[in-house]
Each structure stands twice: as structure tokens, then as C-alpha cells.
Scaffold this motif. Sequence first.
Motif, PDB file in Angstrom:
ATOM      1  N   LEU A  95       1.314  -1.294  -0.194  1.00  0.00           N
ATOM      2  CA  LEU A  95      -0.212  -0.042  -0.149  1.00  0.00           C
ATOM      3  C   LEU A  95       1.032   1.032   0.132  1.00  0.00           C
ATOM      4  CD1 LEU A  95      -2.769   1.418   0.373  1.00  0.00           C
ATOM      5  CD2 LEU A  95      -1.970   0.909   2.840  1.00  0.00           C
ATOM      6  N   LEU A  96       1.095   2.210  -0.652  1.00  0.00           N
ATOM      7  CA  LEU A  96       1.630   3.131  -0.856  1.00  0.00           C
ATOM      8  C   LEU A  96       0.766   4.625  -0.746  1.00  0.00           C
ATOM      9  CD1 LEU A  96       4.615   3.908  -1.827  1.00  0.00           C
ATOM     10  CD2 LEU A  96       3.303   4.350  -4.511  1.00  0.00           C
ATOM     11  N   ARG A  97       1.000   5.344  -0.069  1.00  0.00           N
ATOM     12  CA  ARG A  97       0.213   6.258   0.360  1.00  0.00           C
ATOM     13  C   ARG A  97       1.137   7.313   0.555  1.00  0.00           C
ATOM     14  NH1 ARG A  97      -2.697   4.063   5.364  1.00  0.00           N
ATOM     15  NH2 ARG A  97      -0.935   4.126   7.255  1.00  0.00           N
ATOM     16  N   GLU A  98       0.493   8.670   0.973  1.00  0.00           N
ATOM     17  CA  GLU A  98       1.091  10.369   1.483  1.00  0.00           C
ATOM     18  C   GLU A  98       1.188   9.134   3.259  1.00  0.00           C
ATOM     19  OE1 GLU A  98      -0.114  14.203   1.755  1.00  0.00           O
ATOM     20  OE2 GLU A  98       0.239  13.837   0.072  1.00  0.00           O
ATOM     21  N   ASN A  99       2.854  10.390   3.812  1.00  0.00           N
ATOM     22  CA  ASN A  99       2.536   9.931   5.354  1.00  0.00           C
ATOM     23  C   ASN A  99       2.999  11.221   5.642  1.00  0.00           C
ATOM     24  OD1 ASN A  99       5.523  11.107   4.930  1.00  0.00           O
ATOM     25  ND2 ASN A  99       6.512   9.856   5.093  1.00  0.00           N
ATOM     26  N   THR A 100       2.609  11.064   6.924  1.00  0.00           N
ATOM     27  CA  THR A 100       1.931  11.963   7.940  1.00  0.00           C
ATOM     28  C   THR A 100       3.320  13.581   7.816  1.00  0.00           C
ATOM     29  OG1 THR A 100       4.078  11.823   9.646  1.00  0.00           O
ATOM     30  CG2 THR A 100       1.246  11.417   9.611  1.00  0.00           C
ATOM     31  N   GLU A 101       4.285  13.205   6.361  1.00  0.00           N
ATOM     32  CA  GLU A 101       5.439  14.592   6.501  1.00  0.00           C
ATOM     33  C   GLU A 101       4.997  15.246   4.644  1.00  0.00           C
ATOM     34  OE1 GLU A 101       7.469  11.800   7.792  1.00  0.00           O
ATOM     35  OE2 GLU A 101       6.434  12.395   9.784  1.00  0.00           O
TER      36      GLU A 101
END
Length: 154
Positions: A95-101
Motif C-alpha cells: 500500500l503506497l500512500r502519503e505519510n504525515t510529512e
Amino acid sequence: MPHHHTAEVLWERGDQPFTDKRYSRAHVLRFDGGVEVAGSSSPHVVAPPMSTEAAVDPEEMFIAALSSCHMLWFLAIAANRGYRVDRYHDAPTGLLRENTEGKMVMATVTLRPEIAFSGELQPDADALHDLHRLAHEECFLANSVKTLVLVEPR
């Protein structure tokens, strides 16, 4: 004892202008045993024809490498415990997704190994869980990444 591992990644511009940003992301991955693999960016990241759908992308290589590492440790531990493994099949997902940064990261890799055993000694559910736990703990790659790696035997 440290071990040095190598690979080659080769991309060439050819007759593409390049500065128009419409260049092919197709490249070659070479490994020390002589194997060559066609590589490209993921078509989910860079649309074809600038990416090559039939080639392996870095995200696929990442999840396959984690799966392969887990499998090799699993087989070694199972053999050491006297279990005869006939077949090991995994279809890992990532699962590729945007992290908190705000960066895209491979947030989760899920392994779903299906293993067939034969012989008199068969692992029960607890023993099978223990084999996977130990394989995960020993896997060099799982120990090297921030990604949450899940193992969900089928």
C-alpha cells in the motif's frame, strides 16, 4: 560478518529530447548472477507510454524482495524443525500512500503465504504462526525498513 551485494541499473536517453519530460522510464536491472530484468516506473506513477507496464517497477521489486526474504527464512527454519515443505506460494501486496510529512511511502506490505507440507510431522496453527514469526524476525529486509510488514498466511 558484513556482506557486500551489488546490482546494476542502466537507463539510456537514446534519441529522446529528455528535457520535455516525455522520456521513457524503461531501464535494465542487472544482477551479479547474470540475470537481467526489464524495469520501469509504475504505470500508476508515470503514465504509459513513458512507463512500461510489462516491466517490473521499484514498488513491485520492494514487496517481492520482502516476500522472498521471508520465504527463504521460513524454509530454513521449517527444515531445521523437521517440517517438509512441498510448496510455498505468496502473493504480496503493498500500500503506497502519503505519510504525515506529505511523502509517498510504502506504508504497508502484506504477505499472504500459502504453504503445503507433507510427511508425518505437520505444523499445527501455533507452530505455523511461530515459523512465520521467526522468519519475520530473521528477515534482513524486514529488519531494514520502516514499512509495516504484515504476514497473513492463507
